[in-house]
Design a protein around this motif. Sequence first.
Motif, short mmCIF file in Angstrom:
data_model
loop_
_atom_site.label_atom_id
_atom_site.label_comp_id
_atom_site.label_asym_id
_atom_site.label_seq_id
_atom_site.Cartn_x
_atom_site.Cartn_y
_atom_site.Cartn_z
N ASN A 1 -1.27 -6.66 0.71
CA ASN A 1 -0.11 -6.06 0.05
C ASN A 1 0.28 -6.85 -1.19
N ARG B 1 3.89 -7.21 -3.40
CA ARG B 1 5.31 -6.82 -3.40
C ARG B 1 6.08 -7.55 -4.49
N PHE C 1 7.26 -2.62 -2.40
CA PHE C 1 5.82 -2.87 -2.48
C PHE C 1 5.25 -2.23 -3.74
N ARG D 1 0.42 -1.44 -0.80
CA ARG D 1 0.40 -1.79 0.61
C ARG D 1 -0.72 -1.01 1.29
N ASP E 1 5.68 -2.83 7.52
CA ASP E 1 5.59 -4.01 6.67
C ASP E 1 4.63 -5.01 7.33
#
Length: 165
Positions: A87, A89, A123, A126, A132
Amino acid sequence: LSLSFLVDIQKGGDIYSWGKAYMGLFGTSAETLEGRAEWAAGTGGFIEEGRSESNGQPNTIPIEPTLRWYNIYNKQIGTEWIQDATNVRLRELVLSYNMPSRLLAKLPIDDVNLSLVGRNLFFLYRAMDHFDPESGYNSGNTGNGIEHLSLPSTSSYGVNLKINF
């Protein structure tokens, strides 16, 4: 006026998603739609990939789609529920304003800075669906790499006022 930001990147890693397993079991994920309408209409169902044990030909026997997901859930550890934890973010965004010194000339203040701060905002990318990747099962040694219907990470917003005398 200044703008600063912090981008956090996690590349790789796997996480086992019990939440996704529950979504499969209860039929609330998109993956569980395959064959459902055909089964309800009596014209088919889900056809598992593979070959027939009796004749070696490709499988053509439809099953009720909900049974497929129940059987996968019942195995306890199904590869369908292992997700990529990659991911990217936006971890922090700060907008700051330094008051011009000419406005502070008559005050016993050297510097004033006002900042708006946002943390864990969203994000940018992702790989994991619905959850998450940082939400762990618990904070102990066994909680990493397991998601179990965890609450999403919280975003926070704040104001920072800095005055130098």
